[in-house]
Design an enzyme around this catalytic site. Sequence first.
Site, mmCIF file in Angstrom:
data_model
loop_
_atom_site.group_PDB
_atom_site.id
_atom_site.type_symbol
_atom_site.label_atom_id
_atom_site.label_comp_id
_atom_site.label_asym_id
_atom_site.label_seq_id
_atom_site.Cartn_x
_atom_site.Cartn_y
_atom_site.Cartn_z
ATOM 1 N N SER A 42 29.557 71.089 -87.657
ATOM 2 C CA SER A 42 29.703 69.680 -88.037
ATOM 3 C C SER A 42 28.415 68.880 -87.877
ATOM 4 C CB SER A 42 30.816 69.046 -87.205
ATOM 5 O OG SER A 42 30.492 69.142 -85.817
ATOM 6 N N GLY A 43 27.260 69.557 -87.939
ATOM 7 C CA GLY A 43 25.976 68.848 -87.872
ATOM 8 C C GLY A 43 25.618 68.247 -89.231
ATOM 9 N N ALA B 283 23.760 69.255 -91.719
ATOM 10 C CA ALA B 283 23.828 70.098 -92.922
ATOM 11 C C ALA B 283 25.267 70.152 -93.438
ATOM 12 C CB ALA B 283 23.328 71.514 -92.603
ATOM 13 N N GLY C 102 14.050 62.684 -82.204
ATOM 14 C CA GLY C 102 12.727 62.479 -82.772
ATOM 15 C C GLY C 102 12.701 61.833 -84.131
ATOM 16 N N GLY C 103 13.579 62.175 -85.031
ATOM 17 C CA GLY C 103 13.566 61.561 -86.344
ATOM 18 C C GLY C 103 13.579 62.572 -87.456
ATOM 19 N N GLU D 49 4.281 62.408 -84.852
ATOM 20 C CA GLU D 49 4.673 63.466 -83.911
ATOM 21 C C GLU D 49 3.672 64.606 -83.985
ATOM 22 O OE1 GLU D 49 8.798 64.561 -84.305
ATOM 23 O OE2 GLU D 49 9.446 62.610 -83.563
ATOM 24 N N HIS E 249 10.709 73.556 -76.667
ATOM 25 C CA HIS E 249 10.228 72.172 -76.694
ATOM 26 C C HIS E 249 9.463 71.933 -75.402
ATOM 27 C CE1 HIS E 249 10.037 67.848 -76.995
ATOM 28 N NE2 HIS E 249 10.495 67.937 -78.241
ATOM 29 N N ARG F 146 3.753 72.360 -80.919
ATOM 30 C CA ARG F 146 4.636 72.483 -79.754
ATOM 31 C C ARG F 146 4.372 73.695 -78.881
ATOM 32 N NH1 ARG F 146 10.368 70.348 -82.158
ATOM 33 N NH2 ARG F 146 9.583 68.232 -82.161
ATOM 34 N N HIS G 153 14.598 75.283 -77.723
ATOM 35 C CA HIS G 153 14.935 74.093 -78.513
ATOM 36 C C HIS G 153 15.459 74.441 -79.901
ATOM 37 C CE1 HIS G 153 14.709 69.977 -79.861
ATOM 38 N NE2 HIS G 153 13.770 70.223 -80.745
ATOM 39 N N ARG H 92 8.797 75.753 -86.148
ATOM 40 C CA ARG H 92 9.142 74.598 -86.987
ATOM 41 C C ARG H 92 8.294 73.376 -86.640
ATOM 42 N NH1 ARG H 92 12.005 70.299 -85.898
ATOM 43 N NH2 ARG H 92 13.192 71.159 -84.154
ATOM 44 N N SER I 225 13.779 69.417 -88.969
ATOM 45 C CA SER I 225 15.087 70.084 -88.910
ATOM 46 C C SER I 225 16.200 69.247 -89.524
ATOM 47 C CB SER I 225 15.449 70.498 -87.486
ATOM 48 O OG SER I 225 15.588 69.375 -86.680
ATOM 49 N N LEU I 226 16.241 67.933 -89.241
ATOM 50 C CA LEU I 226 17.254 67.111 -89.925
ATOM 51 C C LEU I 226 16.985 67.166 -91.430
ATOM 52 C CD1 LEU I 226 17.456 63.939 -87.608
ATOM 53 C CD2 LEU I 226 19.196 65.702 -87.858
HETATM 54 C C1 SIN Z 1 11.829 65.587 -80.560
HETATM 55 O O1 SIN Z 1 12.276 64.452 -80.636
HETATM 56 O O2 SIN Z 1 10.808 65.847 -79.950
HETATM 57 C C2 SIN Z 1 12.589 66.699 -81.214
HETATM 58 C C3 SIN Z 1 12.606 66.525 -82.667
HETATM 59 C C4 SIN Z 1 12.459 67.845 -83.355
HETATM 60 O O3 SIN Z 1 12.790 68.874 -82.783
HETATM 61 O O4 SIN Z 1 11.953 67.854 -84.472
#
Ligand code: SIN
Length: 523
Positions: free
Chosen positions: A11-12, A14, A46-47, A112, A227, A273, A330, A365, A370-371
Site C-alpha cells: 500500500s505504498g 507505487a 526526504g522528498g 540532497e 542510510h 550515501r 535503508h 539509489r 524512490s518516491l
Molecule cells: C532521506 O530523507 O534522507 C531519505 C530519502 C531517500 O531515501 O531518498
Amino acid sequence: MKHADILIIGSGIAALQLASHLSNDKHVIIITKSKLNDSNSYLAQGGVAAVVHPNDDLLSHVHDTLVAGEFHQGESTVYEFIKDGKRAIEDLIKAGAPFDRDENGELKLGMEGAHEYHRILHAGGDATGKHLVQYVQEKLGDHVTIVEEEMVYEVVRDKEGRCIGVKTKNAKGGITRYEAPHTVLATGGVGGIFETNSNQSTITGDGMVIAYLAGARLGDLEFIQYHPTLLTIGGKGVGLVSEAVRGEGAILINQWGQKLMKGVHVKEDLAPRHIVAHRIYQERQKGQEVFLDISSIRDFKLRFPSIANMCKEYGIDLEKGLIPVAPGAHFTMGGILTDHVGRTSVEGLYAIGEVACTGVHGANRLASNSLLEGLVYGKRLAQYLTFVGTEDRLFDSPPSKMMETFPAISLGDLKKKCSHALGIIRNKEGLEEFQQELQLAYEFETGSLDGAAVADIKGYFTWILASLMTKSAILRTESRGGHIREDYPHPNQNLQGKRIVHECVNGEMKVYMDEYVKAKNFA
Ligand code: SIN
C-alpha cells in the site's frame, strides 16, 4: 474466494499511484499485511526529486542517477525514468498536490546528497511521503477495496504456470484465496530483515520471496543501501534523520568536534550515501560517537517538524545542536526483475516500487528517487493494464505437497547475522561462514504453506532471502554501490554490466550471471 480484475499487494506510493490511475470499471483490491499507512513511502522524509526548475535539465538528473548507481544501469532505462518522472511530478503539481512553496508561491526546491541541482520537492517539511500518500489515497474511487492485516504467503498459478492470484493468512491463521488475471506486487524492499534499519518493521521482502517461489527471476540482491544518518540511541537506530538536514547545512562531526567528511569527497557532507555511511562506520568502529551538528540551521523545528518530534521523544535536547547518528539499512536496489512497465518473468505477475529491480537505481539509489520510481512505474503499469484489458481465465491450480520442515534458526538470529555478514563492510570469510550456517539450519524445499504457522512462514522467507543475498554478495567480488568488500576494495570493470540472477527451477535454487545493456561512463 474473492475475485478482482487487478490485485495489488502492498500500500505504498507505487500501489496507490497504480490504483488511482486505473479506470473505475476495474475492480481493484489492495491487500496489505498491516494497516494502509504502514508503508515505507509513508515514512519518507526526504522528498521527491524531479527536474521542474527551468535552469535544471534532464541530463543532469540522469547523470546524478548514474553516478550514484555506479553505472550499474542501462543509460536509456534511466533516461526514460527521469523523463517520465518529470511528467509525473508536473501532473501532480497541476492537480494541486501539496508540495511546499515559499512566501511568493514558488515551489521550494531542496538539495540532497549527490545531486548537482536543487531539485527535491517536499511536502509538510520532512513529511513528504505521508502527505503524498494521503493525497493519492484521496483520489481512490469506490472501485478500490482495501484489505488490511492479511499477509500474502503464496502466488497461485494455473497449470500453464501463469499467475492467477494469491493466498493470504490473517493473524488467526485464516486463509483467503484471491483470484485475478493481473496480480501486482508492491510490497517494498527487505530493510526489516536487518537489525538496524529505517524501514517499517513489516517490510521484510515477502513480495520477492513469493515471486521467487512462483518462478520469477530476482536480481541485484547484493546491493543494499545504508542510510548514513539514523537517530541512534544506546547504539540502536530508532528512526531516520533525513539527508535534507545535511542539504540545509548540517555537518557530521565526531565527539571531539572534528568534521568527518572534510577531505573525504569534494561534496563533503553531501557526498553519495555509501561514502558518507562508510566514513561514519569507520569512525564508530574506533569507538567514536558521531553527531549531526545542526546549529547552523535556523528554525530547525519548523523546517523538520517530524525529526524534531522524534528527537524530543528520545530525549535529545535540540538546543545543544547535536543529533547522535549511525548508518542503517535503508533501501533495496535489487528485487524482482521487471521490464519497463513492471512485467515479471511470470505471466500475470507484475512488480513495481522497491520490490522490483527495474535497473534504474543501479548499485546505489540516488536520494529522493524512490518516491519518483513508485509514481513513474505505478502510472506506467496502469497505462499498460488499461491497454491489455482483463481477459477471462480459468482459475484452477494444481495441488502441491504440504511443507513440513522449516529452518532451525530463529528470526532474531537471522536478523543479527544478516546485519553482520551483509552489512556495509563485507568479506569472503564472513559471507561464507554465514552461508554455511544457513545451509546447516535448513535444506531448501518448496511446497504448500497452507498448513504452516505465520511464524514459520516468516522464518522460511527470511532464510530464503538471506541465502540468496549472501550468495549474490559472495559472487560480487568488487566494491560497487552501497557496500564495501574489504577483500575487493575497488570496482571491477569486468563486473560492470553483469547482474547476478536467482531463479527457482523445479524446486532448485539456481544462480547465474546475466549481461544487460550497461551505462556508458560519461562522468
Ligand atoms: C532521506 O530523507 O534522507 C531519505 C530519502 C531517500 O531515501 O531518498
